[in-house]
Design a protein around this motif. Structure first.
Motif, PDB file in Angstrom:
ATOM      1  N   GLU A  10      84.856   0.920  87.489  1.00  0.00           N
ATOM      2  CA  GLU A  10      85.890  -0.082  87.753  1.00  0.00           C
ATOM      3  C   GLU A  10      85.917  -0.487  89.222  1.00  0.00           C
ATOM      4  OE1 GLU A  10      88.551  -2.792  86.677  1.00  0.00           O
ATOM      5  OE2 GLU A  10      87.827  -1.321  85.196  1.00  0.00           O
ATOM      6  N   VAL A  11      85.628   0.447  90.116  1.00  0.00           N
ATOM      7  CA  VAL A  11      85.699   0.154  91.538  1.00  0.00           C
ATOM      8  C   VAL A  11      84.676  -0.904  91.963  1.00  0.00           C
ATOM      9  CG1 VAL A  11      84.072   1.952  92.276  1.00  0.00           C
ATOM     10  CG2 VAL A  11      85.962   1.299  93.773  1.00  0.00           C
ATOM     11  N   ALA A  12      83.642  -1.141  91.148  1.00  0.00           N
ATOM     12  CA  ALA A  12      82.633  -2.146  91.472  1.00  0.00           C
ATOM     13  C   ALA A  12      83.009  -3.543  90.987  1.00  0.00           C
ATOM     14  CB  ALA A  12      81.283  -1.744  90.863  1.00  0.00           C
ATOM     15  N   VAL A  13      83.996  -3.646  90.121  1.00  0.00           N
ATOM     16  CA  VAL A  13      84.334  -4.940  89.512  1.00  0.00           C
ATOM     17  C   VAL A  13      84.849  -5.949  90.530  1.00  0.00           C
ATOM     18  CG1 VAL A  13      85.817  -6.090  87.810  1.00  0.00           C
ATOM     19  CG2 VAL A  13      84.656  -3.943  87.225  1.00  0.00           C
ATOM     20  N   LEU A 152      84.029  -2.695 107.803  1.00  0.00           N
ATOM     21  CA  LEU A 152      85.461  -2.952 107.937  1.00  0.00           C
ATOM     22  C   LEU A 152      86.158  -1.604 108.033  1.00  0.00           C
ATOM     23  CD1 LEU A 152      87.049  -2.254 105.022  1.00  0.00           C
ATOM     24  CD2 LEU A 152      85.947  -4.372 104.337  1.00  0.00           C
ATOM     25  N   THR A 153      87.334  -1.588 108.624  1.00  0.00           N
ATOM     26  CA  THR A 153      88.081  -0.338 108.763  1.00  0.00           C
ATOM     27  C   THR A 153      89.340  -0.384 107.918  1.00  0.00           C
ATOM     28  OG1 THR A 153      89.261  -1.147 110.722  1.00  0.00           O
ATOM     29  CG2 THR A 153      87.223   0.099 111.090  1.00  0.00           C
ATOM     30  N   GLU A 154      89.811   0.802 107.527  1.00  0.00           N
ATOM     31  CA  GLU A 154      91.005   0.939 106.695  1.00  0.00           C
ATOM     32  C   GLU A 154      91.731   2.210 107.111  1.00  0.00           C
ATOM     33  OE1 GLU A 154      93.876   0.127 103.952  1.00  0.00           O
ATOM     34  OE2 GLU A 154      92.138  -1.172 104.268  1.00  0.00           O
ATOM     35  N   GLU A 155      93.036   2.093 107.348  1.00  0.00           N
ATOM     36  CA  GLU A 155      93.844   3.258 107.685  1.00  0.00           C
ATOM     37  C   GLU A 155      93.986   4.162 106.472  1.00  0.00           C
ATOM     38  OE1 GLU A 155      98.458   4.313 109.009  1.00  0.00           O
ATOM     39  OE2 GLU A 155      97.845   2.242 108.606  1.00  0.00           O
ATOM     40  N   VAL A 156      93.902   5.465 106.698  1.00  0.00           N
ATOM     41  CA  VAL A 156      94.204   6.439 105.656  1.00  0.00           C
ATOM     42  C   VAL A 156      95.673   6.808 105.808  1.00  0.00           C
ATOM     43  CG1 VAL A 156      93.609   8.649 104.604  1.00  0.00           C
ATOM     44  CG2 VAL A 156      91.840   7.313 105.774  1.00  0.00           C
ATOM     45  N   ARG A 157      96.490   6.443 104.838  1.00  0.00           N
ATOM     46  CA  ARG A 157      97.929   6.682 104.934  1.00  0.00           C
ATOM     47  C   ARG A 157      98.249   8.136 104.601  1.00  0.00           C
ATOM     48  NH1 ARG A 157      99.145   1.195 101.413  1.00  0.00           N
ATOM     49  NH2 ARG A 157      98.248  -0.271 102.943  1.00  0.00           N
ATOM     50  N   PRO A 158      99.345   8.656 105.137  1.00  0.00           N
ATOM     51  CA  PRO A 158      99.645  10.089 104.978  1.00  0.00           C
ATOM     52  C   PRO A 158      99.787  10.558 103.535  1.00  0.00           C
ATOM     53  CG  PRO A 158     100.990   9.132 106.721  1.00  0.00           C
ATOM     54  CD  PRO A 158     100.289   7.992 106.054  1.00  0.00           C
ATOM     55  N   GLY A 163      92.289   7.925  94.991  1.00  0.00           N
ATOM     56  CA  GLY A 163      92.381   6.758  94.132  1.00  0.00           C
ATOM     57  C   GLY A 163      93.065   5.592  94.817  1.00  0.00           C
ATOM     58  N   ASP A 164      94.157   5.861  95.542  1.00  0.00           N
ATOM     59  CA  ASP A 164      94.858   4.805  96.286  1.00  0.00           C
ATOM     60  C   ASP A 164      93.924   4.154  97.305  1.00  0.00           C
ATOM     61  OD1 ASP A 164      97.257   5.536  95.006  1.00  0.00           O
ATOM     62  OD2 ASP A 164      97.826   6.906  96.629  1.00  0.00           O
ATOM     63  N   LEU A 165      93.265   5.004  98.084  1.00  0.00           N
ATOM     64  CA  LEU A 165      92.409   4.516  99.163  1.00  0.00           C
ATOM     65  C   LEU A 165      91.206   3.768  98.615  1.00  0.00           C
ATOM     66  CD1 LEU A 165      91.790   4.404 102.162  1.00  0.00           C
ATOM     67  CD2 LEU A 165      90.824   6.705 102.000  1.00  0.00           C
ATOM     68  N   LEU A 166      90.607   4.285  97.560  1.00  0.00           N
ATOM     69  CA  LEU A 166      89.434   3.642  96.982  1.00  0.00           C
ATOM     70  C   LEU A 166      89.776   2.265  96.413  1.00  0.00           C
ATOM     71  CD1 LEU A 166      86.443   3.865  96.350  1.00  0.00           C
ATOM     72  CD2 LEU A 166      87.016   5.078  94.243  1.00  0.00           C
ATOM     73  N   THR A 167      90.957   2.122  95.836  1.00  0.00           N
ATOM     74  CA  THR A 167      91.368   0.818  95.311  1.00  0.00           C
ATOM     75  C   THR A 167      91.455  -0.215  96.439  1.00  0.00           C
ATOM     76  OG1 THR A 167      92.557   1.789  93.456  1.00  0.00           O
ATOM     77  CG2 THR A 167      93.200  -0.429  94.101  1.00  0.00           C
ATOM     78  N   LEU A 169      89.924  -0.104  99.344  1.00  0.00           N
ATOM     79  CA  LEU A 169      88.575  -0.356  99.864  1.00  0.00           C
ATOM     80  C   LEU A 169      87.746  -1.214  98.925  1.00  0.00           C
ATOM     81  CD1 LEU A 169      87.715   3.161 101.332  1.00  0.00           C
ATOM     82  CD2 LEU A 169      88.047   1.043 102.629  1.00  0.00           C
ATOM     83  N   ALA A 170      87.963  -1.073  97.616  1.00  0.00           N
ATOM     84  CA  ALA A 170      87.196  -1.859  96.646  1.00  0.00           C
ATOM     85  C   ALA A 170      87.475  -3.348  96.818  1.00  0.00           C
ATOM     86  CB  ALA A 170      87.536  -1.410  95.227  1.00  0.00           C
TER      87      ALA A 170
END
Length: 310
Positions: A10-13, A152-158, A163-167, A169-170
């Motif tokens: 799903e992450v590739a869609v 690209l950069t993305e903050e990792v939230r506490p 799953g949250d982060l991968l969504t 980033l996808a």
């Protein structure tokens, strides 16, 4: 450019959707893993990428192995200019890599050379990274070692799970991959070799890796639970059976519990670690659905001094 997109879960869609929406490129076909058994009936189910491609009326190739001669012959017939890849799930042989004139370009969910491998997002959360991201790079025979086109950069939230982060980033990465295709096509983007320093590896997380060790500090326990959610799922033992840990929260002001020691109040359940306690918020007993930890504790009637773990 004429593209053949390779991806499976799903992450590739989102990336496939972004390329289908592009007015500059044609997605001529999709390569994905073969149908796999799923559900209680274990019936064969097509991958999310295959389902999306079929909806769009695109040819779907499902080689058992990318070195299969039938697949390679069809790939040569299609003659793609470039093959964008997101989480395809199989190693590409030299014969496949040689087909597209502009190579195979992978969207990888880390800031390379950090977290090369199958589980970059899980490892990033478990390591306590504050920032991660995504990279597009030209695939070569080494493990995620090819030269990089864009990042690209993305903050990792506490409270992020993997799953949250991968969504996030996808969806962000889908735009990066589409922009990378544009830059390759018009000649404005050139791949830059990865630095030799800063290489870290992110192998697949095993069930054994997902076992919580209560002697670890509370922050480490929290990161393991978040990093292993939704898969493979962090777990511990309770009365000899596996108990999945869905959500926990460090409790900085409680240090009176030994590692693994349980303490249940009316609406809270605490466990000791190697530092301060964590509160169990959601758990999933073996064979049951996820539930609030306080409801679980009332049902099992935790005894004073009872332990989680080995």
């Amino acid at each position: 450019m004429k593209l053949v997109f390779a991806g499976t879960p799903e992450v590739a869609v989102p990336a496939l959707d972004a390329l289908l929406a592009s007015e500059r490129h044609e997605v001529a076909a999709v390569v994905t893993r073969p149908d796999a058994p799923a559900g209680r009936g274990r019936r064969l189910v097509a991958s999310p990428v295959a389902e999306r491609a079929e909806e769009a009326g695109i040819e779907v190739l499902k080689p058992g192995r990318p070195r299969d001669e039938d697949f390679l012959a069809r790939l040569r017939e299609i003659a793609p200019d470039c093959c964008p890849v997101v989480a395809y799930g199989a190693l590409l042989p030299k014969a496949a890599l040689a087909v597209p004139a502009r190579g195979w370009v992978n969207l990888h969910f880390s800031l390379l050379p950090a977290w090369r491998g199958a589980a970059p997002v899980q490892h990033s959360v478990m390591a306590g990274d504050e920032v991660t991201g995504a990279s597009t790079f030209l695939i070569e025979e080494g493990l995620d070692s090819g030269p990089v086109y864009g990042v690209l950069t993305e903050e990792v939230r506490p409270t992020d799970t993997s799953g949250d982060l991968l969504t996030r980033l996808a969806f962000a990465g889908a735009g990066l991959l589409a922009a990378t295709m544009d830059g390759i096509e018009d000649g404005t983007l050139h791949a830059v070799p990865q630095p030799a320093e800063g290489i870290t590896l992110a192998p697949k997380i095993t069930v054994e890796d997902a076992q919580v060790r209560w002697a670890d500090p509370a922050l480490r326990v929290d990161r393991v639970v978040r990093g292993c959610t939704p898969a493979p799922g962090a777990w511990t033992l309770f009365r000899g059976e596996r108990l999945k840990l869905v959500q926990v929260a460090p409790v900085l002001d409680r240090t009176d519990l030994a590692p693994g020691e349980l303490a249940a109040a009316k609406n809270n359940v605490y466990v000791g670690t190697g530092s301060h306690a964590v509160e169990l918020l959601w758990v999933q007993p073996q064979g049951k659905k996820p539930m609030k930890a306080a409801d679980w504790a009332r049902g099992v009637r935790i005894a004073p001094g009872e332990l989680l773990g080995l």
